[in-house]
Design a protein around this motif. Structure first.
Motif, mmCIF file in Angstrom:
data_model
loop_
_atom_site.group_PDB
_atom_site.id
_atom_site.type_symbol
_atom_site.label_atom_id
_atom_site.label_comp_id
_atom_site.label_asym_id
_atom_site.label_seq_id
_atom_site.Cartn_x
_atom_site.Cartn_y
_atom_site.Cartn_z
ATOM 1 N N THR A 1 45.066 78.677 -18.051
ATOM 2 C CA THR A 1 45.628 77.714 -17.749
ATOM 3 C C THR A 1 47.108 77.813 -17.877
ATOM 4 O O THR A 1 47.853 76.957 -17.073
ATOM 5 N N GLY A 2 47.636 78.795 -18.434
ATOM 6 C CA GLY A 2 48.961 79.022 -18.666
ATOM 7 C C GLY A 2 49.577 79.698 -17.065
ATOM 8 O O GLY A 2 50.645 79.870 -17.091
ATOM 9 N N TRP A 3 48.800 79.892 -16.186
ATOM 10 C CA TRP A 3 49.275 80.448 -14.950
ATOM 11 C C TRP A 3 49.722 79.379 -14.045
ATOM 12 O O TRP A 3 50.547 79.739 -13.148
ATOM 13 N N LYS A 4 49.540 78.204 -14.199
ATOM 14 C CA LYS A 4 49.748 77.066 -13.597
ATOM 15 C C LYS A 4 49.730 77.364 -11.901
ATOM 16 O O LYS A 4 50.678 77.381 -11.364
ATOM 17 N N MET A 5 48.205 77.675 -11.503
ATOM 18 C CA MET A 5 48.189 78.013 -10.100
ATOM 19 C C MET A 5 47.057 76.787 -9.519
ATOM 20 O O MET A 5 46.353 76.699 -10.302
ATOM 21 N N GLY A 6 47.345 76.472 -8.632
ATOM 22 C CA GLY A 6 46.334 75.304 -8.043
ATOM 23 C C GLY A 6 46.442 75.306 -6.666
ATOM 24 O O GLY A 6 47.297 76.218 -5.831
ATOM 25 N N TYR A 7 46.090 74.479 -6.029
ATOM 26 C CA TYR A 7 46.035 74.210 -4.227
ATOM 27 C C TYR A 7 45.745 72.852 -4.093
ATOM 28 O O TYR A 7 45.042 72.037 -4.791
ATOM 29 N N CYS A 8 46.242 72.515 -2.882
ATOM 30 C CA CYS A 8 45.833 71.128 -2.492
ATOM 31 C C CYS A 8 45.470 71.185 -0.971
ATOM 32 O O CYS A 8 45.631 72.187 -0.139
ATOM 33 N N ILE A 9 44.202 70.584 -0.587
ATOM 34 C CA ILE A 9 43.710 70.617 0.829
ATOM 35 C C ILE A 9 43.560 69.161 1.280
ATOM 36 O O ILE A 9 43.299 68.085 0.604
ATOM 37 N N ALA A 10 44.004 69.193 2.562
ATOM 38 C CA ALA A 10 44.334 67.929 3.031
ATOM 39 C C ALA A 10 44.057 67.947 4.777
ATOM 40 O O ALA A 10 44.629 69.299 5.034
ATOM 41 N N PRO A 11 44.064 67.172 5.566
ATOM 42 C CA PRO A 11 43.738 67.057 6.856
ATOM 43 C C PRO A 11 45.476 67.368 7.417
ATOM 44 O O PRO A 11 46.466 67.234 6.741
ATOM 45 N N THR A 12 45.273 68.313 8.472
ATOM 46 C CA THR A 12 46.456 68.765 9.078
ATOM 47 C C THR A 12 47.750 67.690 9.237
ATOM 48 O O THR A 12 48.841 68.005 8.719
ATOM 49 N N ASP A 13 47.582 66.304 9.355
ATOM 50 C CA ASP A 13 48.676 65.568 9.775
ATOM 51 C C ASP A 13 49.194 65.137 8.225
ATOM 52 O O ASP A 13 50.400 65.190 7.971
ATOM 53 N N LEU A 14 48.499 65.050 7.197
ATOM 54 C CA LEU A 14 48.665 64.537 5.697
ATOM 55 C C LEU A 14 49.325 65.825 5.343
ATOM 56 O O LEU A 14 50.517 65.612 4.553
ATOM 57 N N MET A 15 48.726 67.212 5.452
ATOM 58 C CA MET A 15 49.344 68.399 4.656
ATOM 59 C C MET A 15 50.662 68.795 5.456
ATOM 60 O O MET A 15 51.642 69.015 4.674
ATOM 61 N N LYS A 16 50.915 68.169 6.939
ATOM 62 C CA LYS A 16 52.349 68.698 7.198
ATOM 63 C C LYS A 16 53.317 67.899 6.397
ATOM 64 O O LYS A 16 54.337 68.361 6.077
ATOM 65 N N GLU A 17 53.044 66.633 6.021
ATOM 66 C CA GLU A 17 53.923 65.804 5.418
ATOM 67 C C GLU A 17 54.102 66.257 3.762
ATOM 68 O O GLU A 17 55.157 66.173 3.217
ATOM 69 N N ASN B 1 60.917 71.582 -3.227
ATOM 70 C CA ASN B 1 60.545 71.297 -4.818
ATOM 71 C C ASN B 1 60.345 72.639 -5.305
ATOM 72 O O ASN B 1 60.917 73.066 -6.338
ATOM 73 N N CYS B 2 59.315 73.403 -4.852
ATOM 74 C CA CYS B 2 59.130 74.788 -5.687
ATOM 75 C C CYS B 2 59.434 75.836 -4.547
ATOM 76 O O CYS B 2 59.213 76.904 -4.911
ATOM 77 N N PHE B 3 59.125 75.450 -3.039
ATOM 78 C CA PHE B 3 59.100 76.487 -2.179
ATOM 79 C C PHE B 3 57.788 77.049 -2.090
ATOM 80 O O PHE B 3 56.903 77.025 -1.098
ATOM 81 N N CYS B 4 57.695 78.136 -3.038
ATOM 82 C CA CYS B 4 56.506 78.949 -3.110
ATOM 83 C C CYS B 4 56.119 79.206 -4.494
ATOM 84 O O CYS B 4 56.979 79.301 -5.411
ATOM 85 N N CYS B 5 54.969 79.876 -4.518
ATOM 86 C CA CYS B 5 54.241 80.068 -6.060
ATOM 87 C C CYS B 5 54.579 81.508 -6.304
ATOM 88 O O CYS B 5 54.597 82.326 -5.198
ATOM 89 N N ASN B 6 54.185 81.914 -7.560
ATOM 90 C CA ASN B 6 54.122 83.239 -7.907
ATOM 91 C C ASN B 6 53.295 84.286 -7.008
ATOM 92 O O ASN B 6 52.263 84.142 -6.681
ATOM 93 N N THR B 7 54.110 85.228 -6.645
ATOM 94 C CA THR B 7 53.644 86.233 -5.608
ATOM 95 C C THR B 7 52.575 87.158 -6.182
ATOM 96 O O THR B 7 51.395 87.122 -5.511
ATOM 97 N N PRO B 8 52.601 87.672 -7.197
ATOM 98 C CA PRO B 8 51.559 88.877 -7.435
ATOM 99 C C PRO B 8 50.192 88.196 -7.866
ATOM 100 O O PRO B 8 49.478 88.601 -7.865
ATOM 101 N N VAL B 9 50.418 87.053 -8.670
ATOM 102 C CA VAL B 9 49.518 86.135 -8.969
ATOM 103 C C VAL B 9 48.605 85.659 -7.654
ATOM 104 O O VAL B 9 47.278 85.877 -7.628
ATOM 105 N N GLN B 10 49.148 85.491 -6.518
ATOM 106 C CA GLN B 10 48.537 85.254 -5.181
ATOM 107 C C GLN B 10 47.819 86.252 -4.642
ATOM 108 O O GLN B 10 46.802 86.228 -4.299
ATOM 109 N N TYR B 11 48.517 87.438 -4.686
ATOM 110 C CA TYR B 11 47.768 88.748 -4.515
ATOM 111 C C TYR B 11 46.426 88.868 -5.089
ATOM 112 O O TYR B 11 45.321 89.062 -4.466
ATOM 113 N N ALA B 12 46.656 88.798 -6.394
ATOM 114 C CA ALA B 12 45.333 88.847 -7.162
ATOM 115 C C ALA B 12 44.249 88.038 -7.010
ATOM 116 O O ALA B 12 43.178 88.375 -7.010
#
Ligand code: PMP
Ligand code: GLN
Length: 382
Positions: free
Chosen positions: A238-254, A262-273
């Motif tokens: 839980t302390g890694w604070k990683m997640g994701y959102c899934i939404a249809p293209t038009d909603l996700m674009k916004e 706000n954060c631009f991108c998430c922790n890189t090595p954790v994403q590779y892992a």
């Protein structure tokens, strides 16, 4: 002149999770309050993260998330929910599920919009709505079975309603949405300009042979949904604070317009892992049975106490009633349990805007058996 400001969240204090964890640490109680595992995460995932760091994956990823990770998420969704999502356009990796929920709400809400949610409700929902100048419309789930009264929903929808927040498996009750709930939801939203914010962070923590029903399984519901997930709950981190959102293209674009500044991108090595580790399906497919064993173990121990269990069908949590044990309200009783008996739980009243006292506390059973055994031992004395 000393600068001053007007609070955007004048009614908000410190979250109950922090409050009770701090109290627990002060009294060195067994903390079954805040929802986090006290057992270790998979060592392989830790190694994959350190490997990624050593291999030099330490700079920004694509703002929407490492494509390899989004591809793995799309594969998983395809397999579990038989839904083909496009990893390029429909998935954004986020720093946790809470951030995904906040970003989704911020994407669609204008001041004065109304958002329907169900209480008891995870504590970030209402502040996330109100900080956007929108109005939270909390509807009570039925007690003690914590189901949605769809007639009440129907009568609460009006032309200001912009969204409805759904959470299944439900925190704090552990109740699951059933097929008839989705039918009712669909019927009410048909022809309405209303979005669904679907909090599915406990998707794998489902017990007793039941299945998680996702908004991703129904094209009509998905077309109006932001579906939010958390890796913290899947991989015991839980302390890694990683997640994701899934939404249809038009909603996700916004959504991405809000996310990028706000954060631009998430922790890189954790994403590779995670991209590597997600291909191992066994881990998440076995999660339900692992947590079910813990629920059952704690339940068996709690039979020797005066607390009465309410059914938990999923999540990390089970509610226990202390009716007949104490006349105190839930918060005061939770404090007494910590200070006098050395066990910390969360008062369910903290998940309501209005004062309620159903005499139920939430216990997190995502713990080692030794922890659960020791906690139940102490609770026998109550
Ligand atoms: N929704 C619910 C219902 C939760 O219990 C939690 C707590 N983990 C979250 C969202 C947020 O998850 P995260 O820690 O990834 O922000
Ligand atoms: N989701 C966790 C819970 O319900 C807590 C998360 C947090 O502390 N914000 O206990």
């Amino acid at each position: 002149m000393k600068p001053h400001f007007i609070s955007k969240l004048p009614d908000v204090g410190t979250t109950i999770f922090t409050e009770m964890s701090v109290l627990s640490a002060k009294h060195q109680s067994i903390n079954l309050g805040q929802g986090f595992p006290d057992f270790g995460m998979d060592d392989k995932l830790i190694s994959l993260t350190t490997d990624a760091m050593r291999q030099g994956h330490n700079q920004y990823t694509h703002m929407n998330g490492l494509l390899a990770l989004r591809q793995q998420i799309a594969n998983k969704v395809n397999e579990l929910y038989h839904h083909h999502i496009n990893p390029e356009d429909e998935i954004t990796v986020t720093p946790g599920g809470t951030y995904a929920l906040y970003t989704a709400l911020t994407t669609i809400l204008q001041p004065g919009d109304e958002v329907i949610l169900f209480e008891p409700a995870y504590d970030s929902y209402i502040p996330n709505i109100e900080i956007n100048g929108a109005i939270a419309v909390p509807l009570s789930l039925t007690f003690p079975d914590y189901r949605i009264d769809w007639n009440l929903v129907k009568s609460s929808v009006n032309n200001k309603t912009k969204a409805i927040i759904i959470n299944s498996p439900h925190n704090p009750s552990g109740v699951l949405l059933q097929k008839e709930d989705l039918v009712a939801l669909k019927e009410i939203l048909k022809d309405k300009n209303i979005f669904i914010i679907s909090d599915e962070v406990y998707e794998h923590l489902v017990f007793d042979g039941q299945s998680h029903l996702s908004m991703l399984q129904d094209p009509e519901l998905y077309a109006r949904s932001f579906v939010c997930f958390s890796f913290g709950k899947v991989y015991h981190c839980t302390g890694w604070k990683m997640g994701y959102c899934i939404a249809p293209t038009d909603l996700m674009k916004e959504f991405r317009k809000v996310h990028q500044y706000n954060c631009f991108c998430c922790n890189t090595p954790v994403q590779y892992a995670l991209a590597n580790f997600l291909s191992n399906k066994d881990h998440y497919l076995q999660l339900g049975s692992l947590l079910q064993q813990k629920r059952d173990f704690f339940y068996d121990q709690m039979k020797n106490t005066r607390f009465k269990a309410l059914p938990s069908m999923g999540s990390y949590f089970q509610l226990y009633s202390y009716e007949g044990i104490s006349k105190k309200n839930e918060k005061d009783f939770a404090i007494e349990l910590t200070e006098t008996y050395g066990v910390t739980a969360i008062p369910v009243s903290a998940f309501y805007k209005k004062p309620v006292n159903n005499k139920v506390l939430r216990f997190c059973f995502a713990k080692k058996e030794s922890t659960l055994l020791a906690a139940a031992g102490r609770l026998k004395k109550v």
